[in-house]
Design a protein around this motif. Structure first.
Motif, PDB file in Angstrom:
ATOM      1  N   UNK A 283     -42.119  19.442  11.411  1.00  0.00           N
ATOM      2  CA  UNK A 283     -40.630  19.414  11.301  1.00  0.00           C
ATOM      3  C   UNK A 283     -40.326  18.935  12.615  1.00  0.00           C
ATOM      4  N   UNK A 284     -39.397  18.037  12.780  1.00  0.00           N
ATOM      5  CA  UNK A 284     -38.686  17.694  13.985  1.00  0.00           C
ATOM      6  C   UNK A 284     -37.657  18.828  14.645  1.00  0.00           C
ATOM      7  N   UNK A 285     -37.662  19.159  15.711  1.00  0.00           N
ATOM      8  CA  UNK A 285     -36.552  20.031  16.232  1.00  0.00           C
ATOM      9  C   UNK A 285     -36.041  19.620  17.530  1.00  0.00           C
ATOM     10  N   UNK A 286     -34.936  20.215  17.838  1.00  0.00           N
ATOM     11  CA  UNK A 286     -34.112  19.931  19.033  1.00  0.00           C
ATOM     12  C   UNK A 286     -33.462  20.934  19.489  1.00  0.00           C
ATOM     13  N   UNK A 287     -33.250  21.087  20.969  1.00  0.00           N
ATOM     14  CA  UNK A 287     -32.448  22.159  21.332  1.00  0.00           C
ATOM     15  C   UNK A 287     -31.295  21.746  22.183  1.00  0.00           C
ATOM     16  N   UNK A 288     -30.162  22.398  21.692  1.00  0.00           N
ATOM     17  CA  UNK A 288     -28.783  22.176  22.552  1.00  0.00           C
ATOM     18  C   UNK A 288     -28.286  23.208  23.240  1.00  0.00           C
ATOM     19  N   UNK A 289     -27.860  23.050  24.689  1.00  0.00           N
ATOM     20  CA  UNK A 289     -27.236  23.797  25.495  1.00  0.00           C
ATOM     21  C   UNK A 289     -25.764  24.100  25.191  1.00  0.00           C
ATOM     22  N   UNK A 290     -25.342  25.213  24.782  1.00  0.00           N
ATOM     23  CA  UNK A 290     -23.778  25.345  24.291  1.00  0.00           C
ATOM     24  C   UNK A 290     -23.114  25.258  25.322  1.00  0.00           C
TER      25      UNK A 290
END
Length: 82
Positions: free
Chosen positions: A35-42
Motif C-alpha cells: 500500500x502506498x503511504x504518505x506523511x503530511x506535517x499539519x
C-alpha cells in the motif's frame, strides 16, 4: 478493492512521539500489503491544524479519517482488506 489500491496518509507534526509510533506501524503494514503511504506535517497547513490538531497523529485511508492518537495494526489491516 485490493489493499494496494488504497493510500494511507499520516497527519503528524515534528517532535511527536505518538507520530513516530504511528509511522512505524503504518510503514510496516503498508510494506507488507503493498500500500502506498504518505506523511503530511499539519503545521504546514492551517486547515489541517484547525481540523486535526487535538487528534494527532491522524490516519486517513483514501482521504477519509480512519484513526487518531494511536494506530491499531489489526484495525488498519482490516480496513485495507475490506
Amino acid at each position: 478493492m485490493p489493499p494496494r489500491d488504497h493510500t494511507i496518509t499520516l497527519l503528524g507534526k515534528p517532535g511527536c512521539h505518538l507520530c513516530d509510533d504511528a509511522r512505524a506501524v503504518i510503514g510496516k503494514v503498508a510494506a507488507e500489503l503493498g500500500v502506498a503511504w504518505e506523511e503530511r506535517d499539519i503545521t504546514a497547513s492551517e486547515d489541517d491544524q484547525a481540523a486535526y490538531w487535538e487528534m494527532i497523529p491522524v490516519t486517513l485511508i483514501d482521504g477519509v479519517q480512519h484513526d487518531f492518537w494511536r494506530v491499531d495494526e489489526a484495525r488498519l489491516r482490516a480496513a485495507l482488506s475490506a
